[in-house]
Design a protein around this motif. Structure first.
Motif, PDB file in Angstrom:
ATOM      1  N   SER A  47      36.451  34.849  46.437  1.00  0.00           N
ATOM      2  CA  SER A  47      36.930  34.854  47.811  1.00  0.00           C
ATOM      3  C   SER A  47      35.907  35.576  48.699  1.00  0.00           C
ATOM      4  O   SER A  47      35.285  34.975  49.552  1.00  0.00           O
ATOM      5  CB  SER A  47      38.282  35.556  47.875  1.00  0.00           C
ATOM      6  OG  SER A  47      38.687  35.707  49.202  1.00  0.00           O
ATOM      7  N   THR A  48      35.724  36.867  48.496  1.00  0.00           N
ATOM      8  CA  THR A  48      34.736  37.609  49.295  1.00  0.00           C
ATOM      9  C   THR A  48      33.877  38.456  48.375  1.00  0.00           C
ATOM     10  O   THR A  48      34.362  39.408  47.779  1.00  0.00           O
ATOM     11  CB  THR A  48      35.435  38.517  50.327  1.00  0.00           C
ATOM     12  OG1 THR A  48      36.469  37.769  50.960  1.00  0.00           O
ATOM     13  CG2 THR A  48      34.457  39.027  51.351  1.00  0.00           C
ATOM     14  N   PRO A  49      32.601  38.103  48.263  1.00  0.00           N
ATOM     15  CA  PRO A  49      31.693  38.944  47.461  1.00  0.00           C
ATOM     16  C   PRO A  49      31.055  40.028  48.330  1.00  0.00           C
ATOM     17  O   PRO A  49      30.853  39.829  49.516  1.00  0.00           O
ATOM     18  CB  PRO A  49      30.623  37.958  46.991  1.00  0.00           C
ATOM     19  CG  PRO A  49      30.588  36.911  48.067  1.00  0.00           C
ATOM     20  CD  PRO A  49      31.919  36.896  48.764  1.00  0.00           C
ATOM     21  N   ASP A  50      30.794  41.177  47.758  1.00  0.00           N
ATOM     22  CA  ASP A  50      30.160  42.278  48.474  1.00  0.00           C
ATOM     23  C   ASP A  50      29.119  42.887  47.538  1.00  0.00           C
ATOM     24  O   ASP A  50      29.467  43.530  46.553  1.00  0.00           O
ATOM     25  CB  ASP A  50      31.226  43.320  48.836  1.00  0.00           C
ATOM     26  CG  ASP A  50      30.997  43.933  50.212  1.00  0.00           C
ATOM     27  OD1 ASP A  50      30.131  43.435  50.954  1.00  0.00           O
ATOM     28  OD2 ASP A  50      31.697  44.897  50.542  1.00  0.00           O
ATOM     29  N   VAL A  51      27.865  42.641  47.828  1.00  0.00           N
ATOM     30  CA  VAL A  51      26.812  43.090  46.918  1.00  0.00           C
ATOM     31  C   VAL A  51      26.313  44.475  47.346  1.00  0.00           C
ATOM     32  O   VAL A  51      25.831  44.650  48.464  1.00  0.00           O
ATOM     33  CB  VAL A  51      25.628  42.097  46.902  1.00  0.00           C
ATOM     34  CG1 VAL A  51      24.553  42.561  45.913  1.00  0.00           C
ATOM     35  CG2 VAL A  51      26.131  40.705  46.554  1.00  0.00           C
ATOM     36  N   SER A  81      30.847  43.943  44.012  1.00  0.00           N
ATOM     37  CA  SER A  81      32.273  44.186  44.130  1.00  0.00           C
ATOM     38  C   SER A  81      32.843  42.954  44.823  1.00  0.00           C
ATOM     39  O   SER A  81      32.309  42.513  45.828  1.00  0.00           O
ATOM     40  CB  SER A  81      32.436  45.444  44.980  1.00  0.00           C
ATOM     41  OG  SER A  81      33.756  45.588  45.381  1.00  0.00           O
ATOM     42  N   HIS A  86      36.250  40.093  45.677  1.00  0.00           N
ATOM     43  CA  HIS A  86      37.662  39.681  45.677  1.00  0.00           C
ATOM     44  C   HIS A  86      37.754  38.257  45.139  1.00  0.00           C
ATOM     45  O   HIS A  86      37.017  37.375  45.577  1.00  0.00           O
ATOM     46  CB  HIS A  86      38.238  39.780  47.077  1.00  0.00           C
ATOM     47  CG  HIS A  86      38.453  41.204  47.497  1.00  0.00           C
ATOM     48  ND1 HIS A  86      39.654  41.835  47.362  1.00  0.00           N
ATOM     49  CD2 HIS A  86      37.586  42.130  47.983  1.00  0.00           C
ATOM     50  CE1 HIS A  86      39.539  43.093  47.766  1.00  0.00           C
ATOM     51  NE2 HIS A  86      38.284  43.293  48.149  1.00  0.00           N
ATOM     52  N   ASP A 144      45.928  32.465  50.050  1.00  0.00           N
ATOM     53  CA  ASP A 144      45.585  33.324  51.204  1.00  0.00           C
ATOM     54  C   ASP A 144      44.888  34.633  50.781  1.00  0.00           C
ATOM     55  O   ASP A 144      43.852  34.600  50.194  1.00  0.00           O
ATOM     56  CB  ASP A 144      46.838  33.635  52.043  1.00  0.00           C
ATOM     57  CG  ASP A 144      47.544  32.384  52.506  1.00  0.00           C
ATOM     58  OD1 ASP A 144      46.851  31.352  52.654  1.00  0.00           O
ATOM     59  OD2 ASP A 144      48.769  32.416  52.686  1.00  0.00           O
ATOM     60  N   HIS A 145      45.565  35.726  51.093  1.00  0.00           N
ATOM     61  CA  HIS A 145      44.951  37.023  50.821  1.00  0.00           C
ATOM     62  C   HIS A 145      45.446  37.643  49.522  1.00  0.00           C
ATOM     63  O   HIS A 145      45.277  38.842  49.302  1.00  0.00           O
ATOM     64  CB  HIS A 145      45.210  37.981  51.986  1.00  0.00           C
ATOM     65  CG  HIS A 145      44.535  37.541  53.236  1.00  0.00           C
ATOM     66  ND1 HIS A 145      43.180  37.658  53.421  1.00  0.00           N
ATOM     67  CD2 HIS A 145      45.022  36.928  54.354  1.00  0.00           C
ATOM     68  CE1 HIS A 145      42.857  37.170  54.604  1.00  0.00           C
ATOM     69  NE2 HIS A 145      43.958  36.714  55.174  1.00  0.00           N
ATOM     70  N   THR A 176      44.409  38.243  46.758  1.00  0.00           N
ATOM     71  CA  THR A 176      43.219  38.302  45.916  1.00  0.00           C
ATOM     72  C   THR A 176      43.280  39.491  44.970  1.00  0.00           C
ATOM     73  O   THR A 176      44.030  40.440  45.178  1.00  0.00           O
ATOM     74  CB  THR A 176      41.953  38.447  46.780  1.00  0.00           C
ATOM     75  OG1 THR A 176      42.083  39.614  47.586  1.00  0.00           O
ATOM     76  CG2 THR A 176      41.745  37.235  47.655  1.00  0.00           C
ATOM     77  N   ARG A 196      31.599  32.083  48.350  1.00  0.00           N
ATOM     78  CA  ARG A 196      33.022  31.780  48.470  1.00  0.00           C
ATOM     79  C   ARG A 196      33.326  30.407  47.841  1.00  0.00           C
ATOM     80  O   ARG A 196      32.587  29.452  48.068  1.00  0.00           O
ATOM     81  CB  ARG A 196      33.400  31.735  49.956  1.00  0.00           C
ATOM     82  CG  ARG A 196      34.866  31.817  50.246  1.00  0.00           C
ATOM     83  CD  ARG A 196      35.093  31.679  51.735  1.00  0.00           C
ATOM     84  NE  ARG A 196      34.678  32.887  52.470  1.00  0.00           N
ATOM     85  CZ  ARG A 196      35.492  33.918  52.697  1.00  0.00           C
ATOM     86  NH1 ARG A 196      36.741  33.890  52.270  1.00  0.00           N
ATOM     87  NH2 ARG A 196      35.068  34.952  53.358  1.00  0.00           N
TER      88      ARG A 196
END
Lengths: 302, 386, 394
Positions: B307-311, B331, B333, B341-342, B344, B359
């Protein structure tokens, strides 16, 4: 409401994070003086005269900047409170049991926590006079004072009675049973292998009928009296004379006694009467000694 | 600073690095640090650190990290006049390659001392009157002549009388005369050459009353070369460094405990709000928005999509160990199958999949060999290759 | 908000904000700002009824700082309360001080927010806020690139990156005028493209240049009842209202969370009860808790209840500059100085200084009648404070 507990368990975790603490200018001067000069310094409020140890740049009562009013304090102080730590935790500075105490240095108004060693736990008390012992290895922390220990109120070296402390009539003695081994060792030490002392068959033919100890052996028992008891540690013997009155047999228990009989004020020496008696209270020898009692020393604990 | 001296300084900074190495600072580090210094006097250098040694090469040689900076800024940073971090943040100093290596580099070298301005024999004599040591000249009356040879030399007489010193040009009625080459005289004055050694080896010749010279050593306070200025040692400030380490035990409680226990069986659970129907992962006792208890568990995943990647490139400490985490890590989601939806779940993406982290990409969990009922039962999620 | 009586800000003190304050320990650093605030208010400690003290929990790894800071705070023998609500600590201290004075419990209250981030480990400390059973292992401190990702998706990569850099450089221009600011870099607009590309990435498109500093520093404010305020201060900054909003997603802290933000929610409520219908017109400036230029850019929209790309336009048109139509952070903001326990209070203090006219070189040119300050922290909490030049009606 009841909680269903079958899924409940615990997970071990840890909070492990690096951090640092800035001592600041004032704190650094305190630590550096501990580290470099082995001196404890404090700050004094000019308004209320309160002396802060460890130093604080501000007097919290007067709210005055006191950061330039340094005072040097002695290493001695008084315990104002203490506790004995008996439980064990990994972060403790020492293995329990140990004493943590509040120590108020002489001239300071703020006691601070530290460790006291060198006193039996049962003897620890508020009001104990203590002195700082500096760490051999610096850590640039308050632990540059390794601990406090009871302050010896006598001179640092244990000493016997000084001339001024001695009075005529004071006496002390030393008692020991003379064994065969003592005699044989004394023969070796002195080189006196007289068969009277070492050869039983030879000795049977003498007026004593058996081996006897060297005369100088019981006589030497006055050395522990003079050197360790009266006047005691630090004494210098100048002259010892002895008259032998009776033989000392193997197994006899000899008591050597010294008594102050005269003080010589000019030289600050003392003359002592010496007696040597056996277990039957029979005098085996007598004599006199002239000694120089210990001179008071300046140094305290080193 | 003139262009000429600036030009010399950059080269000198690199030239003196090998002699300024702090052994503990470079211990255990193997890396090549490239430097591109722009502007007059600039150039390219590589500082090669390996086996506790430093070699400086005047070129770019397979650098692991390269710093680009203007000559003046580089000098200012080296002299401590410009904060490296500020220069970096404001774009004056640019870095390519492995940034992390630069953090260690701060401890590699002793502080750089720029070369001193030229010391002249004339200056040594000119400053004598101001450097008189009153105790040293007490009760001495003598004229000491000095004949200093070489381009820099000259003749002076140091007249001591009534506790005062006067320095005259030329040799005037000397009680003792010292003859010495200019370079040797400077070296003796700076304490780099022992006067007695110079005398013994014939570098310094004396005629007249030798005894006076033996007292002359105490005439003056130490000579400070020009421009070095009065060296005031910076105030030492004590910093205590520690690691806080507190063992902890956390109770899962029944709801989180149920979720964590299911991980031991490689099942991922969510619980559902009976009112708004939303799923909570991990599950919580209540839905805080509807304020009702959530008792129904549903199994989700284990596969899903990103869903949402955060490197994260910034290395932060793992609070469980105090150790710095390896970077980069992702890190992320994940929207697991059965969720919308959310709804995650937060976990990590396999490090080698970071370049493909987008995504919608399908992923699956990679389970640990030993399952203990904790967040680490899932090592990470990995991208499913078609 | 119902108030028993009016409360005014009459003194502000700030230590110098810096990455390193090795020359002072914690109470000494606090003391600097305490003296400045007392001086500005024309008071001594004898005038202070109660001292409030706050910072981040355990960020310096020492417990009970309020107790051992008494040496610097002047709280000896006085009522002292400690407040620690994460990033909003400073703003909550203001709320608490306002409540203590407005209620009549105290006439004059001093609030102290401080942090020495260089002593602790900020990212590690924040990570400890997360649930130890799940997210502590996953938390990336306070850093996330998700807002950047979302803005780039919404407005296109080029425009979003440019706007966030314009925001960043505007903040630096402001910081250059504030001598106490920590990071004063001297950035110019022509560096925007270079910095957006070459500044080292921290998390995703959040780069070092976007992110707030880690600072050491203290902020102190003195609050007084209307009567006392009038005695001691020509132009107090009156606290008209404040609002605190928390939310419940403590698991997915900075994650893929629902779009309703506490910022917009708090702003809507605050404006509604103060009859503010057009905040850009009715409010003169704002001090925003902007932890990064991505968040600063994004949150403009939330706080000012903007639609579409109005917030990007405000930045692109220079409206947020000190001499613009709606100045944001004349102080340089959180990106310039961030001693966390003080940061949210600095927002209120700087807004108050704009009203009092004591901001010096970074005083906005127009008279500030109404100012807004935001605090942010924890699991996306918001505190908004509304200050006015005119006395609010009780």
């Amino acid at each position: 409401m009841t909680t269903e507990t079958k899924d409940c368990f615990t997970i071990d975790g840890k909070l492990a994070l690096p951090y640092q603490y800035f001592a600041g200018s004032t704190g650094s001067r305190f630590i550096i003086s501990l580290r470099e000069e082995k001196k404890i310094k404090g700050l004094k409020c000019k308004k209320c005269n309160k002396v802060f140890v460890p130093p604080r740049s501000t007097c919290e009562v007067c709210f005055e900047d006191i950061s330039d009013n340094w005072v040097e304090l002695p290493n001695t102080g008084t315990v104002t409170g203490f506790t004995i730590v008996r439980y064990e935790e990994p972060h403790q500075p020492l293995k329990p049991p140990y004493i943590t105490a509040l120590v108020k240095l002489d001239g300071a108004d703020t006691p601070f926590a530290h460790i006291v060693k060198g006193v039996a736990l049962s003897q620890m008390k508020t009001g104990l006079r203590v002195e700082a012992v500096f760490a051999k290895k610096t850590t640039a922390t308050i632990m540059d004072i390794d601990h406090f220990r009871p302050k010896a109120e006598k001179p640092g070296f244990e000493q016997g009675y000084t001339y001024d402390q001695l009075e005529e009539g004071m006496s002390a003695s030393f008692t020991k049973t003379i064994s065969e081994t003592d005699v044989y060792l004394f023969a070796g030490i002195s080189g006196d292998f007289n068969p009277m002392h070492l050869n039983e068959e030879f000795a049977k033919a003498t007026p004593f009928g058996t081996r006897i100890a060297h005369g100088a052996l019981p006589q030497s028992f006055i050395a522990p009296v003079l050197g360790m008891k009266l006047p005691g540690l630090g004494t210098i013997a100048l002259e010892v004379t002895t008259r032998f009155k009776a033989p000392t047999y193997f197994g006899d228990t000899i008591t050597a006694t010294g008594e102050i009989i005269e003080k010589l004020p000019e030289k600050r020496w003392v003359r002592m009467a010496l007696t040597f008696t056996n277990q039957h209270n029979k005098r085996v020898a007598e004599g006199s000694a002239l000694v120089m009692p210990p001179v008071p020393m300046k140094s305290s604990i080193t | 600073m003139t262009e000429k001296t600036t030009a010399g300084l950059v080269a000198d900074i690199f030239a003196t690095m090998e002699s300024r190495v702090i052994p503990e600072g470079v211990d255990g580090i193997t890396a090549n640090y490239g430097y591109i210094i722009t502007g007059p006097g600039g150039g390219q250098w590589t500082v090669c650190v390996a086996d506790g040694r430093v070699t400086v090469v005047e070129d770019l040689v397979t650098p692991d990290v390269t710093t680009t900076c203007a000559n003046d800024d580089w000098i200012a940073i080296t002299l401590g006049k410009l904060d490296g971090m500020t220069a970096f943040s404001s774009g004056k100093l640019k870095v390519t390659g492995d940034m992390g290596l630069l953090v260690a580099a701060a401890g590699f070298f002793e502080k750089y001392q720029p070369p001193l301005a030229e010391i002249t024999v004339a200056d040594i004599f000119a400053t004598m009157e101001s450097r008189v040591n009153p105790d040293g000249v007490q009760g001495i009356t003598a004229n000491c002549g000095y004949r200093i040879t070489g381009d820099n030399g000259g003749e002076w007489t140091v007249c001591v009388a009534d506790g005062k010193v006067t320095v005259l040009a030329g040799i005037k009625d000397p009680d003792v005369t010292t003859t010495c080459a200019d370079t040797d005289w400077i070296a003796i004055t700076l304490g780099k050459l022992d006067g007695m050694t110079a005398f013994s080896s014939g570098k310094l010749k004396v005629t007249g009353n030798l005894d006076i010279l033996s007292t002359a050593a105490r005439f003056f306070k130490k000579y400070s070369p020009p421009s070095a200025g009065p060296e005031e040692a910076p105030e030492e400030l004590i910093v205590l460094k520690q690691v806080l380490s507190i063992p902890q035990t956390f109770a899962t409680g029944p709801v989180m405990g149920h979720f964590l226990n299911a991980l031991k069986e490689k099942r991922i659970l969510a619980n559902q709000c009976p009112e708004c129907q939303r799923l909570q992962i991990p599950p919580r006792e209540v839905c805080a928005e509807c304020v009702v208890r959530c008792k129904e568990f549903v199994q989700i995943g284990p596969e899903g999509i990103i869903s949402t990647p955060d490197v994260a490139y910034y290395a932060s400490p793992d609070p469980l160990t105090g150790e710095t985490r390896e970077t980069p890590y992702c890190s992320c989601h994940f929207l697991l199958d059965g969720c919308k939806d959310h709804e995650t779940m937060w976990h990590e993406l396999k490090a080698s999949d970071i370049p493909r982290a987008e995504r919608g990409v399908r992923v699956r969990p990679v389970w640990n060999d030993t399952l203990t009922g904790s967040v680490t039962d899932i090592k990470y999620f990995e991208i499913i290759d078609d | 908000m119902k108030k028993n009586r009016n409360v005014g800000v009459i003194g502000v003190g700030q230590s110098v904000f810096s990455s390193h304050r090795e020359e002072v320990n914690q109470p000494e650093m606090i003391h600097e700002a305490v003296l400045e605030a007392l001086d500005q208010a024309g008071m001594t400690m004898d005038d202070i009824g109660c001292v409030l003290h706050g910072n981040m929990e355990l960020f310096e790894m020492v417990h009970q700082p309020d107790l051992w800071h008494t040496l610097g705070t002047g709280a000896f023998g006085k009522e002292t309360l400690r407040v620690t609500t994460g990033g909003t600590t400073g703003a909550t201290l203001v709320c608490a001080a306002d409540a203590l004075v407005a209620s009549g419990l105290h006439d004059v209250v001093m609030a102290i927010g401080f942090e020495k981030l260089q002593e602790g480990h900020t990212t590690g400390g924040i990570t400890n806020m997360a649930d130890p059973l799940w997210t502590r292992k996953l938390q990336t401190g306070a850093l996330t690139g998700m807002t950047a990702t979302q803005l780039m998706e919404e407005f296109g990569e080029e425009r979003a990156k440019r706007a966030s850099m314009l925001y960043r450089i505007t903040m630096d221009h402001h910081a250059m005028k504030n001598k106490k600011a920590h990071r004063r870099l001297g950035l110019e607009f022509d560096q925007a493209e270079d910095l957006a590309k070459n500044s080292p990435p921290l998390v995703g498109e959040l780069r070092m240049i976007h992110m707030c500093s880690q600072s050491d520093g203290t902020c102190v404010m003195i609050f007084a009842s209307e009567e006392k305020a009038r005695q001691h201060c020509k132009q107090p900054a009156w606290i008209k209202d404040h609002i605190t909003v928390h939310r419940e997603e403590n698991f997915a802290v900075f994650g893929d969370a629902p779009v309703v933000t506490t910022h917009r929610y708090a702003a809507e409520k605050l404006f509604e009860r103060n009859n503010i219908t057009d905040p850009r017109k009715e409010i003169d400036m704002m001090e925003m808790y902007d932890p990064s230029s991505w968040w600063g850019l994004d949150w403009l929209r939330e706080f000012l209840l903007l639609e579409g790309d109005e917030h990007l336009e405000m930045v692109e048109n220079g409206e947020i500059a000190m001499d613009g139509a709606f100045p944001i952070n004349p102080s340089g903001g959180v990106i310039a100085s961030n001693p966390i326990g003080a940061t949210a209070m600095v927002r209120v203090a700087e807004a108050a200084m704009q009203i009092m006219g004591t901001a010096g070189d970074h005083q906005v040119p127009r008279q500030v009648n109404t100012a807004l300050a935001s605090g942010f922290g924890g699991t996306m909490w918001t505190v908004l404070t509304l200050l006015t030049r005119d006395l609010p009606g009780v």
